[in-house]
Design a protein around this motif. Structure first.
Motif, mmCIF file in Angstrom:
data_model
loop_
_atom_site.group_PDB
_atom_site.id
_atom_site.type_symbol
_atom_site.label_atom_id
_atom_site.label_comp_id
_atom_site.label_asym_id
_atom_site.label_seq_id
_atom_site.Cartn_x
_atom_site.Cartn_y
_atom_site.Cartn_z
ATOM 1 N N GLU A 49 0.825 -1.211 0.000
ATOM 2 C CA GLU A 49 0.000 0.000 0.000
ATOM 3 C C GLU A 49 0.864 1.268 0.000
ATOM 4 O OE1 GLU A 49 -2.454 -0.442 3.398
ATOM 5 O OE2 GLU A 49 -3.742 -1.998 2.504
ATOM 6 N N VAL A 50 1.960 1.273 0.751
ATOM 7 C CA VAL A 50 2.852 2.446 0.804
ATOM 8 C C VAL A 50 3.495 2.697 -0.559
ATOM 9 C CG1 VAL A 50 5.006 3.338 1.771
ATOM 10 C CG2 VAL A 50 3.294 2.299 3.272
ATOM 11 N N LEU A 51 3.999 1.619 -1.208
ATOM 12 C CA LEU A 51 4.623 1.759 -2.520
ATOM 13 C C LEU A 51 3.630 2.277 -3.550
ATOM 14 C CD1 LEU A 51 6.833 -1.474 -2.645
ATOM 15 C CD2 LEU A 51 7.599 0.895 -2.349
ATOM 16 N N THR A 52 2.408 1.787 -3.504
ATOM 17 C CA THR A 52 1.376 2.257 -4.437
ATOM 18 C C THR A 52 1.113 3.745 -4.247
ATOM 19 O OG1 THR A 52 0.347 0.062 -4.451
ATOM 20 C CG2 THR A 52 -0.994 1.937 -5.207
ATOM 21 N N GLU A 53 1.050 4.200 -2.999
ATOM 22 C CA GLU A 53 0.820 5.615 -2.714
ATOM 23 C C GLU A 53 1.980 6.485 -3.206
ATOM 24 O OE1 GLU A 53 -1.088 9.020 -1.376
ATOM 25 O OE2 GLU A 53 -1.830 6.968 -1.670
ATOM 26 N N LEU A 54 3.223 6.014 -3.022
ATOM 27 C CA LEU A 54 4.397 6.763 -3.484
ATOM 28 C C LEU A 54 4.401 6.908 -4.997
ATOM 29 C CD1 LEU A 54 7.246 5.382 -1.189
ATOM 30 C CD2 LEU A 54 6.267 7.690 -1.175
ATOM 31 N N ARG A 55 4.076 5.822 -5.702
ATOM 32 C CA ARG A 55 4.039 5.884 -7.168
ATOM 33 C C ARG A 55 2.978 6.874 -7.635
ATOM 34 N NH1 ARG A 55 4.358 0.008 -6.710
ATOM 35 N NH2 ARG A 55 6.524 -0.664 -7.132
ATOM 36 N N SER A 56 1.848 6.886 -6.985
ATOM 37 C CA SER A 56 0.764 7.801 -7.352
ATOM 38 C C SER A 56 1.190 9.252 -7.139
ATOM 39 C CB SER A 56 -0.481 7.484 -6.524
ATOM 40 O OG SER A 56 -1.511 8.417 -6.808
ATOM 41 N N GLN A 57 1.869 9.542 -6.033
ATOM 42 C CA GLN A 57 2.328 10.900 -5.755
ATOM 43 C C GLN A 57 3.375 11.350 -6.769
ATOM 44 O OE1 GLN A 57 3.656 10.919 -1.705
ATOM 45 N NE2 GLN A 57 1.580 10.723 -0.851
#
Length: 454
Positions: A49-57
């Motif tokens: 979930e953290v990696l997905t959020e970083l990619r989105s940002q």
């Protein structure tokens, strides 16, 4: 025997206890492993979930316009620039600033007369000012920085691809505002001032009849002055592909009846029409241009000078360009022929037309050109050899024998660039001028220059 029997009994009880406790221990180990696996699974889910959020940002940041970097300003001081340098311009606008600082140092000897103090020919080579028919002068030394210049430009590209902008450039070749005793002050002069939008241009810049790309590098301000087209003036120009056409500011140079200095007439009713078509490739460039002029005079009688009111048509054709001879060599050239085109050659070498006693105009034919060879010894050092000439068919019955029939010059120079944007050059030039009556004169000049471009 008793002791030995007791020991054996204790060992038997311990073994029995271990055997009875093994299932419990195994069950405990399995529970701990299950809990550990559940925790690892939970941590993996959180990391995903953290990696997905970083990619989105990161994706959102890349798509958004980059914010202006905050200036690091010492406490108590204001930044130099807090808004756009072109706040009135639309989005997609860029600003440019450039020019150079040029200093010239020259020693001149006129072999058949003397250049007057303050003459333009003391600052640059003006063929029509070469003295003739007199005694040789001493060597005159001059130094100045008049040809330093600066320019400002704004360019805009709209969302639909339309292009527009403006450019203004100035140097310091204006009238003296001081003297050489102390201040050496000179006025700022306008070189270029034009706006453009897509294929249209309006304002002052190089004549469309002129091939700027064919000009060779010279220490002198112009170089092949005797035979080159050299004019800046106001115009409206349309360009599409290699073709361009312009309506340009008219002016007629007239030799008075019987001879004398040329007189400018600004009485033309029609602009000068210029046309040009150019080609370019790995082999170099080539262009052909045409000029059609309305030569005109309209003046009242003044004393012994009769009134004059007449017009005639002048025109010329020019070809020229640059021919690449190899990696380190090129040949630049130009040839122009016609009638009534002298104003466009070498700073007005002679008149476009002569005038008779009845006030009628007789256009003057001529042929002008130059050839220049450039050789680069290294990326920092290059050499130029330039020859230029123009010759005119003056109606001697109207102009007299003192009209300029021919001018020519040959010059050799070498440039060295110790650093990018820094040029140091030296040039030796010999020029000659001949009148219709056979009187001639020669000028020799050794010139050095330094230039820093920015």
């Amino acid at each position: 025997m008793y002791v030995r029997s007791g020991t054996s009994l204790r060992r038997t009880a311990l073994a029995l206890a271990c055997a009875l406790g093994l299932p419990g221990l195994a069950a405990a180990d399995e529970a701990r492993e299950a809990a550990l696996e559940a925790r690892v699974s939970q941590l993996e889910q959180q990391l995903t979930e953290v990696l997905t959020e970083l990619r989105s940002q990161r994706a959102a940041a890349a798509a958004a316009p980059a914010p202006a970097a905050a200036a690091v300003v010492p406490a108590g001081k204001q930044p130099i620039q807090v808004v756009s340098i072109t706040p009135g311009s639309p989005a997609g606008t860029t600003f440019r600033y450039g020019g150079f600082i040029k200093a010239d140092f020259m020693a001149t000897k006129a072999h058949d007369g003397q250049l007057a103090d303050g003459a333009v020919g003391r600052a640059l080579y003006v063929p029509s000012q070469t003295p003739v028919g007199g005694s040789a002068s001493d060597i005159d030394y001059d130094a100045h920085a008049k040809f330093s210049r600066f320019g400002l430009g704004v360019d805009t590209v709209s969302e639909n691809g339309d292009k527009g902008g403006a450019f203004v450039e100035m140097d310091f070749f204006g009238n003296a505002l001081g003297n050489q005793n102390a201040t050496n002050t000179y006025g700022v002069t306008l070189r270029h001032a034009y706006a453009y939008w897509n294929k249209w241009l309006a304002g002052q810049t190089w004549s469309n009849f002129m091939d700027v790309g064919a000009l060779p590098e010279a220490v002198d301000f112009i170089g092949p002055t005797d035979g080159v087209i050299f004019v800046r003036q106001a115009q409206v120009r349309y360009t599409t592909g290699g073709f361009s056409v312009a309506l340009e500011n008219p002016e007629t140079l007239i030799i008075p009846n019987g001879g004398g200095a040329t007189v400018a007439s600004d009485r033309g009713a029609f602009p000068d029409l210029t046309l040009r078509y150019g080609w370019k490739g790995d082999w170099g460039t080539f262009g052909i241009g045409g000029l059609i002029r309305d030569l005109s005079v309209d003046r009242p009688a003044a004393g012994s000078v009769a009134a004059a009111d007449d017009r005639s048509v002048g025109g010329a054709v020019t070809v020229g360009g640059k021919w690449n001879l190899g990696k380190n060599d090129d040949l630049r050239y130009q040839l122009t022929a016609g009638n009534g085109f002298s104003r466009y050659i070498g700073l007005g070498i002679t008149g476009d037309t002569a005038i008779d006693t009845d006030g009628n105009l007789d256009s003057i034919g001529g042929l002008a050109g130059f050839v220049a060879w450039r050789h680069a010894f290294s990326p920092k050092t290059r050499f130029n050899l330039i020859y230029a000439r123009s010759q005119y068919d003056n109606p001697v019955a109207l102009t007299g024998g003192n009209a300029t029939e021919m001018v020519q010059s040959i010059r050799a120079n070498v440039f060295y660039s110790p650093l990018p944007k820094v040029d140091v050059g030296a040039e030796l030039m010999v020029g000659e001028r001949e009148l219709e009556n056979g009187t001639d004169g020669r000028l020799t000049r050794l010139q050095f220059t330094t230039k820093y471009s920015f």
